[in-house]
Design a protein around this motif. Structure first.
Motif, PDB file in Angstrom:
ATOM      1  N   LEU A 229       0.692  -1.321  -0.071  1.00  0.00           N
ATOM      2  CA  LEU A 229      -0.172   0.052  -0.114  1.00  0.00           C
ATOM      3  C   LEU A 229       0.515   1.169   0.102  1.00  0.00           C
ATOM      4  N   ALA A 230       1.996   1.317   0.635  1.00  0.00           N
ATOM      5  CA  ALA A 230       2.740   2.335   0.876  1.00  0.00           C
ATOM      6  C   ALA A 230       3.532   2.721  -0.533  1.00  0.00           C
ATOM      7  N   TYR A 231       4.171   1.460  -0.981  1.00  0.00           N
ATOM      8  CA  TYR A 231       5.345   1.581  -2.110  1.00  0.00           C
ATOM      9  C   TYR A 231       4.742   1.285  -3.309  1.00  0.00           C
ATOM     10  N   LEU A 232       3.663   0.694  -3.553  1.00  0.00           N
ATOM     11  CA  LEU A 232       3.042   0.418  -4.888  1.00  0.00           C
ATOM     12  C   LEU A 232       1.917   0.882  -5.535  1.00  0.00           C
ATOM     13  N   ARG A 233       1.225   1.707  -4.486  1.00  0.00           N
ATOM     14  CA  ARG A 233       0.001   2.218  -4.875  1.00  0.00           C
ATOM     15  C   ARG A 233      -0.094   3.433  -5.702  1.00  0.00           C
ATOM     16  N   PRO A 234      -0.738   3.669  -6.778  1.00  0.00           N
ATOM     17  CA  PRO A 234      -0.671   4.788  -7.450  1.00  0.00           C
ATOM     18  C   PRO A 234      -1.255   5.780  -6.940  1.00  0.00           C
ATOM     19  N   GLU A 235      -0.889   7.278  -7.391  1.00  0.00           N
ATOM     20  CA  GLU A 235      -1.289   8.367  -6.807  1.00  0.00           C
ATOM     21  C   GLU A 235      -2.843   8.597  -6.272  1.00  0.00           C
TER      22      GLU A 235
ATOM     23  N   MET B  49       9.676   8.455  -2.762  1.00  0.00           N
ATOM     24  CA  MET B  49       9.256   7.471  -1.546  1.00  0.00           C
ATOM     25  C   MET B  49       9.184   6.088  -2.260  1.00  0.00           C
ATOM     26  N   GLN B  50       8.569   5.933  -3.272  1.00  0.00           N
ATOM     27  CA  GLN B  50       8.211   4.750  -3.994  1.00  0.00           C
ATOM     28  C   GLN B  50       9.462   4.236  -4.955  1.00  0.00           C
ATOM     29  N   GLY B  51      10.310   5.081  -5.429  1.00  0.00           N
ATOM     30  CA  GLY B  51      11.480   4.829  -6.679  1.00  0.00           C
ATOM     31  C   GLY B  51      12.206   3.510  -6.339  1.00  0.00           C
ATOM     32  N   LEU B  52      12.744   3.290  -4.939  1.00  0.00           N
ATOM     33  CA  LEU B  52      13.430   2.200  -4.750  1.00  0.00           C
ATOM     34  C   LEU B  52      12.707   0.903  -4.854  1.00  0.00           C
ATOM     35  N   ALA B  53      11.435   0.980  -4.149  1.00  0.00           N
ATOM     36  CA  ALA B  53      10.642  -0.157  -4.050  1.00  0.00           C
ATOM     37  C   ALA B  53      10.295  -0.678  -5.287  1.00  0.00           C
ATOM     38  N   ARG B  54       9.959   0.177  -6.195  1.00  0.00           N
ATOM     39  CA  ARG B  54       9.499  -0.018  -7.753  1.00  0.00           C
ATOM     40  C   ARG B  54      10.584  -0.442  -8.626  1.00  0.00           C
ATOM     41  N   GLN B  55      11.773   0.175  -8.200  1.00  0.00           N
ATOM     42  CA  GLN B  55      12.956  -0.509  -9.220  1.00  0.00           C
ATOM     43  C   GLN B  55      13.617  -1.510  -8.736  1.00  0.00           C
ATOM     44  N   HIS B  56      13.508  -2.187  -7.603  1.00  0.00           N
ATOM     45  CA  HIS B  56      13.955  -3.255  -7.054  1.00  0.00           C
ATOM     46  C   HIS B  56      12.660  -4.043  -6.095  1.00  0.00           C
TER      47      HIS B  56
ATOM     48  N   LEU C  17       2.208  15.659  -4.599  1.00  0.00           N
ATOM     49  CA  LEU C  17       2.351  14.437  -4.120  1.00  0.00           C
ATOM     50  C   LEU C  17       2.951  13.496  -5.276  1.00  0.00           C
ATOM     51  N   GLY C  18       2.994  13.857  -6.348  1.00  0.00           N
ATOM     52  CA  GLY C  18       3.662  12.920  -7.539  1.00  0.00           C
ATOM     53  C   GLY C  18       5.289  12.882  -7.034  1.00  0.00           C
ATOM     54  N   HIS C  19       5.498  14.427  -6.786  1.00  0.00           N
ATOM     55  CA  HIS C  19       7.082  14.038  -6.515  1.00  0.00           C
ATOM     56  C   HIS C  19       7.306  13.230  -5.170  1.00  0.00           C
ATOM     57  N   VAL C  20       6.441  13.418  -4.105  1.00  0.00           N
ATOM     58  CA  VAL C  20       6.648  12.621  -2.780  1.00  0.00           C
ATOM     59  C   VAL C  20       6.799  11.230  -3.372  1.00  0.00           C
TER      60      VAL C  20
END
Lengths: 300, 99
Positions: free
Chosen positions: A115-121, A288-295, A281-284
């Protein structure tokens, strides 16, 4: 005699049982929040509504926490950096329980991390006040935290009696935490507002800058209407008088003027609670989610 | 003194914390703060994050007068060989902890 009372007498604390934390010089005294994430949904409550409401409360905390964490390595003093990081961690702790509850209730197989790392805006339900950011202006951090924590404390105090056991437990833990956050912000508002001419100018400017986002805090969503009737939620419109009187007290002591700026409106009746956010929010989420989405699935 | 003026900083405070299991306040470190009230709150944020304390004292570092290392021998050495100053000849009651 309870554990906390026993510390009033120094001798008692020496002889009491310290359990498994004997390896720590001071003990840890960590108490787990008595929240059973998997508790059944209270009778007469729509699980979808409850999941949404947990996301609202959880996302407010999560996104505000992330914004505060941006101060780490950037605060004007080391002590303030630790203080802001502590506040961010308190809010993150509240967010974790609430997102875990939302994930359990919605029955879609998503845990707190998903919910925190993979949820869309569009699925985030936080108010804009949480996402707008401080632009590394300390007075703005103080203003935002003062408004956010005064509002959240009033909410949590009423949620102590929520029929949802997880929300009630988060409120029980959160009231003490957010009371300190409010105190921290109020002390700085006082210091800056009633300080030098320059600090007063900057504190007032910061307050003026975040004021348009206050209006949304008291706008009641349909989910809140339904859950307030069910004894789970609190109608934010009903806490406005209390929040206003606390703020007026701080403003008066800090020689600040209550801003008269109009609130940010809704778009076709939609705002943060309906998933419509500012461009911030998109910037946040990118950070916040960049790392979890890339790995995906990475642990460390 | 350097030619560049140092950045004006807040005064230094020493922090003492009494832990749950402590009888007395123990020095844990120092911090900067603009005044006593801020020092107390900063101490809460910096030094009791892991639930260490039940009471905090702060005192301006300037207000501490410390003994000098150069005076160590005249100050402390004379007490080193006088065992009769220790109350080692008493029976200690069993129910008094940490005497």
């Amino acid at each position: 005699m309870s554990a906390s009372e026993s510390h009033d007498t120094a001798y008692d604390s020496l002889t009491e049982d310290h359990g498994a934390d004997g390896q720590w010089a001071f003990g840890t005294g960590i108490e787990d929040v008595a929240a059973e994430i998997t508790s059944p949904v209270p009778d007469g409550v729509d699980p979808a509504d409850l999941a949404q409401y947990c996301l609202m409360l959880g996302d407010d905390a999560l996104i505000c926490s992330h914004r505060l964490s941006e101060w780490t390595t950037n605060a004007p003093e080391l002590e303030e950096e630790v203080a802001l990081a502590n506040i961010a961690l308190d809010l993150l702790g509240q967010a974790r329980l609430l997102l875990a509850r939302a994930g359990h209730v919605e029955q879609a197989g998503r845990d707190e991390d998903a919910l925190a790392y993979l949820r869309p805006e569009l699925e985030f339900r936080n108010v804009a006040m949480a996402e707008i950011g401080d632009e590394l202006d300390f007075a703005r951090a103080v203003a935002r935290l003062l408004l956010f924590s005064t509002w959240r404390l009033a909410l949590l105090q009423r949620l102590l009696t929520s029929r949802d056991p997880v929300i009630a437990a988060v409120a029980g833990k959160g009231v003490k935490e957010v009371a300190y956050h409010r105190d921290y912000a109020a002390r700085w508002a006082l210091r800056l507002g009633d300080g030098t001419a320059e600090s007063h100018r900057r504190m007032q400017a910061a307050l003026d800058g975040v004021w348009p986002y206050v209006e949304e805090l008291f706008r009641t969503s349909e989910v809140e209407v339904a859950l307030t009737a069910a004894g789970v939620a609190v109608d934010p419109a009903q806490i406005r008088a209390e929040v206003d009187s606390v703020l007026d007290e701080v403003f008066a002591a800090a020689t600040l003027t209550r801003p008269q700026r109009p609130g940010i409106g809704t778009i076709a009746g939609r705002g943060g609670r309906q998933g419509l956010h500012t461009e911030k929010l998109g910037h946040v989420l990118a950070v916040m989610q960049g790392l979890a989405r890339q790995h995906p699935g990475a642990t460390w | 003194m350097s030619a560049v003026p140092a950045r004006r900083s807040w005064p230094l405070y020493e922090v003492f914390v009494r832990g749950k299991r402590g009888l007395n306040h123990v020095h844990v470190g120092s911090l900067h703060a603009a005044d006593e009230e801020m020092a107390l709150h900063n101490a809460r944020d910096v030094y009791t994050r892991r639930n260490e304390g039940v009471s905090i004292w702060v005192v301006k570092a300037d207000h501490i007068r410390a003994s000098s290392p150069a005076e160590k021998d005249p100050f402390f050495a004379p007490a080193g060989d006088k065992v009769y100053r220790h109350p080692t000849f008493y029976v200690i009651p069993e129910d008094v902890p940490h005497l």
